[in-house]
Every structure is written in C-alpha cells, then in structure tokens.
Motif scaffolding. Structure first.
Motif, mmCIF file in Angstrom:
data_model
loop_
_atom_site.group_PDB
_atom_site.id
_atom_site.type_symbol
_atom_site.label_atom_id
_atom_site.label_comp_id
_atom_site.label_asym_id
_atom_site.label_seq_id
_atom_site.Cartn_x
_atom_site.Cartn_y
_atom_site.Cartn_z
ATOM 1 N N GLU A 220 43.193 34.230 36.572
ATOM 2 C CA GLU A 220 42.515 32.973 36.253
ATOM 3 C C GLU A 220 41.903 32.352 37.515
ATOM 4 N N THR A 221 42.629 32.443 38.619
ATOM 5 C CA THR A 221 42.142 31.887 39.882
ATOM 6 C C THR A 221 40.891 32.608 40.369
ATOM 7 N N VAL A 222 40.936 33.935 40.386
ATOM 8 C CA VAL A 222 39.785 34.728 40.836
ATOM 9 C C VAL A 222 38.580 34.457 39.942
ATOM 10 N N ASN A 223 38.810 34.359 38.648
ATOM 11 C CA ASN A 223 37.716 34.078 37.721
ATOM 12 C C ASN A 223 37.063 32.736 38.039
ATOM 13 N N TRP A 224 37.882 31.718 38.362
ATOM 14 C CA TRP A 224 37.331 30.403 38.700
ATOM 15 C C TRP A 224 36.522 30.495 39.995
ATOM 16 N N TYR A 225 37.078 31.182 41.003
ATOM 17 C CA TYR A 225 36.366 31.333 42.273
ATOM 18 C C TYR A 225 35.008 31.988 42.057
#
Length: 336
Positions: free
Chosen positions: A325-330
């Motif tokens: 989820e974090t990588v997707n947001w970045y």
C-alpha cells in the motif's frame, strides 16, 4: 455532544493520519501546528487549527485559560510532537522532554487536564534488546536507551509517571512506516535503483508498525478509557532485512536487487562524517551517530501482549500488505 480532541504535532507524518481518523470518528478535531507548518495533508475544512507556544509555559497557561473561558477544554490530547533528528544533541532534551513538560505543567496549572493524555514515545526509549537469545523487549525490562533520542523520550515518560493521578497513556511503537513517510522512502528508492544496503554481519531482527495500525491503537486506548498505562506497539512479527527487501521489490515489480552488506565500522565512520558536515551546513542529517546506534541494534522484537489483551489490538497490516500500500501511494504521488 462531540468530544474535543487535540493532536499536538499534527503536521508530521503520523499526525496527519491521527487527524484523519479523529475526523472519521466525529471528534471535534484540533490540529496543533505552527503557522509555518505545511498543511498539505490537513485540508479537511472541519479541522480547527491552533498554534500553541509550547516553549513558554506561562504563555501556554494564558492560552489554555482563554480557551477554557470560551468553553473549550480538550477531552483528549494526543502528544505527537517531537524530534527524531537534531543538529545538537541537547535539542532532543529541549524538544522531546522540555516542550512536553511545559505543556503538561500548563494543563495542570490552568485546570484543563484532559481525560487522557496520549504520548507518542518510542521503542527506542527501552534501548537494545537481548542480542544473544533474541528474546522480546518487555515492559518489565530495565530501560537503557543508547541514543539521545531514546533518552529524551524516556525522560518525558518518567516525568508523566511522576505526576500523581495524571491520565497518561504512553505508546512505544517500533519503526513506523506508511504513505508520506520519508526515511523508509530513501531505502525504497535504493531498492528501486537495484541495491539494498544492510548493516552488520550478525543476525538482526527488525520490527514494524504500519501508520494506520498505530493510529488504530491510539483510538482503541480512547475507547477503552485506559490511563496510567504504557504499551509496546508492532505488528507482532519479526523480520529480516532480506524479507523487507523482497516485499519492496515485489511491490515495485523489481526482479533483480543486489544486496550490499556494510560492516558496522564503515557505517559508523560515514555517520560521524555526516554528522560533522551537518554541523557545518547547519542542517540535521538523516544519517548521524544517533542513527548509527539504532542501525547497529540487532534485536527490535518487542512484547505486545498487553496491547493485545488490554486494548484488543490486532494489526490490519502485516508488513507485505503495508509495504504494498505504501509503495503504491509513493508511485501514485510521484515520490517513487
């Protein structure tokens, strides 16, 4: 009637998520930030902003009394204000302990003590764990922080515990990651470039907590109404740097990443040089001697049994899900 909640340090990475969840739960939500603080992630029109002068206790008392006269006394305060890196070591004490003490003393003097005062501390306040048998760090262990950051957080904890009847709740999270966070972002950028740097040759276990799970713990504490309690917080699992690298690489769609393991003495030397250069530039460095002491620690496993049994906490985000989820947001926001 809506309950009033103040988030001190609302402009930071974690603070924005606290504010969002408070609004979702229909609290009358106040964001304590300086006028110069970015409001990029504080755009909801329901947020009430306030600039409290934490460095001046007498002025704080005046501010609190004026608010009290207008009918406002916060039911809940989440103290998320603090510094994780400083140009001078003495600043850790001034910010992480001194500002908290000023505010708490002002709350008491003004007669505006909340139902709960939730303090964001750190697992670092307890110091290095057992690096022989790798048993979890426990609340019963004698704290012995090695970093100036950890020492300042422990000092603030001790101050709260010294106040008779004060309704503190102390949270000690391990490494907090998620969208908008910038330190883990640097590691992810390195992995995207095809390299993964780790430190030291002895076995190391690291632990994590996704920012939304950390915020979940805060509001579980509010719902349960606990006071004069302290909790370690992680997702309940222990990981290696290899596992972290694989989760990030998978989320990035990166098939080949070269692991590079650096000796501790090299990292220590680089940290010292970085700290020296920061003293010249006047800008606190991400890599410094305090950060080195954190990186060299081999055991970050902590006992969260009280968090589970007393607050009913179960994480929604194991590391693979949280990293994805974090990588997707970045990626969506052009950070990565």
């Amino acid at each position: 009637m809506k309950k009033h909640l103040l988030v001190a340090g609302a402009g930071g990475f974690i603070g924005g998520f606290i504010v969002e969840e408070a609004l979702n739960r229909s609290f009358d939500t106040w964001a304590g930030i300086r006028k110069s603080t970015s409001r990029e992630f504080l755009t909801d029109k329901r947020i009430r902003f306030i600039d409290l002068n934490y460095s001046d206790k007498d002025n704080l008392v005046e501010q609190l009394l004026l608010l009290k006269k207008s009918g406002l006394v916060w039911d809940y305060i989440i103290w998320n204000l603090g510094a994780t890196k400083c140009l001078n070591n003495s600043d850790f004490d001034k910010i992480n302990f001194g500002l908290l003490r000023n505010f708490v003393d002002a709350l008491i003097e003004a007669g505006t003590v909340p139902r709960q005062f939730i303090m964001m501390s750190s697992l670092g306040a307890w110091g290095a764990g057992d690096e022989k048998n790798y048993t979890p760090i426990c609340p019963e262990d004698i704290p012995n922080p090695e970093t100036q950051y950890g020492k300042s957080k422990l000092k603030a904890e001790k101050y709260l515990r010294s106040l008779p009847g004060f309704p503190y709740v102390i949270l000690r999270p391990t490494g907090v990651y998620g969208p908008r966070e910038k330190d883990y972002l640097l590691m992810m950028k390195t992995i995207k470039a095809g390299f993964d740097f780790s430190v030291g040759y002895r076995k190391q276990f690291i632990t994590f907590i996704y920012v939304k799970d950390l915020v979940k713990v805060m509001f579980l504490a509010i719902v349960k109404g606990v006071t004069q309690k302290a909790y370690f917080i992680s997702d309940g699992s222990a990981y290696t740097s290899t596992q972290f690298r694989k989760y990030v690489a998978k989320a990035l769609g990166k098939k080949i990443v070269i692991p590079v393991r650096l000796p501790l003495f090299v990292v220590k030397a680089v940290s010292c040089i970085s700290g020296y250069l920061s003293s010249i530039t006047g800008k606190a460095a991400t890599l410094n001697t305090d950060k080195y002491r954190i990186m060299k620690q081999r055991n970050w496993i902590c006992d969260i049994s009280a968090t589970v049994s007393e607050l009913g906490f179960y994480p929604d985000y194991p590391l693979d899900k949280g990293v994805a989820e974090t990588v997707n947001w970045y990626k969506e926001n052009g950070w990565l």
